[in-house]
Design an enzyme around this catalytic site. Sequence first.
Site, mmCIF file in Angstrom:
data_model
loop_
_atom_site.group_PDB
_atom_site.id
_atom_site.type_symbol
_atom_site.label_atom_id
_atom_site.label_comp_id
_atom_site.label_asym_id
_atom_site.label_seq_id
_atom_site.Cartn_x
_atom_site.Cartn_y
_atom_site.Cartn_z
ATOM 1 N N ASP A 8 5.594 -10.187 1.624
ATOM 2 C CA ASP A 8 4.999 -9.682 0.390
ATOM 3 C C ASP A 8 3.907 -10.652 -0.059
ATOM 4 O OD1 ASP A 8 6.930 -7.796 0.656
ATOM 5 O OD2 ASP A 8 7.927 -8.188 -1.254
ATOM 6 N N ASP A 129 10.795 4.853 -3.983
ATOM 7 C CA ASP A 129 11.354 3.760 -4.776
ATOM 8 C C ASP A 129 12.130 4.386 -5.926
ATOM 9 O OD1 ASP A 129 9.822 2.007 -3.132
ATOM 10 O OD2 ASP A 129 8.072 2.531 -4.326
#
Length: 232
Positions: A8, A129
């Site tokens: 990330d 998500d």
Amino acid sequence: MIIFPAVDIKDGKCVRLYQGKADKETVYNDDPLFSAKKWEENGAKYLHIVDLDGAFTGELKNKIIIKKIADNLNIPIQVGGGIRNLERAKEILSLGVERIIVGTSAVKKKGFVDELVKELGQRVVVSIDAKEGYVCVDGWVNISSIKAVDFAKELEKKGIKTIVYTDISKDGTMIGPNFDELKRLKDSIDINIIASGGIGSKEHVDKLKNLKLYGAIIGKALYEGKISLKEL
């Protein structure tokens, strides 16, 4: 089952967020390429990259880093974060990326998924998500009225072959993924499911493998040594 180590990127650094919150980040190192090469050396067959700056701002701030990773690795990479139009999707793929991942725009932009599938086929992955079974958007900030399972069924009809499912409340916690929801998804659709969020032990990975999922994304547990990629 494919293990996808997560890299990330935020402000040019390799970080992890807690439950997707921008103000709850841990910086693991200043060079995402270092982490990417480390995971390849430890046996990774595929890498998962999230451009967090892109997810939060919609801007492609980490293009040079993503290209550097793609150029220096021999394994394929998939990239998500801030991909909100076809031009951006093609731009990221042109960096040497194998697949792009879209989230918010797949929910909010009517016809966007159809356009991507028509142009890019199986190189498109959609990230679902979710929180309490409902799809979240805008960098996980807002909860929609769409049930995750219903959205997954819709994506399958549109020709999507792979989804990433993340339970936001589990992300970065290492307490385990939402196995019940993942099983519900597996029983409801016939496409590749990549589990993400909350994986903290080899036992969690074994349980996901028993669900016969396509893949699992692991971040924090790898960076903090709770799981050995070589062992997996």
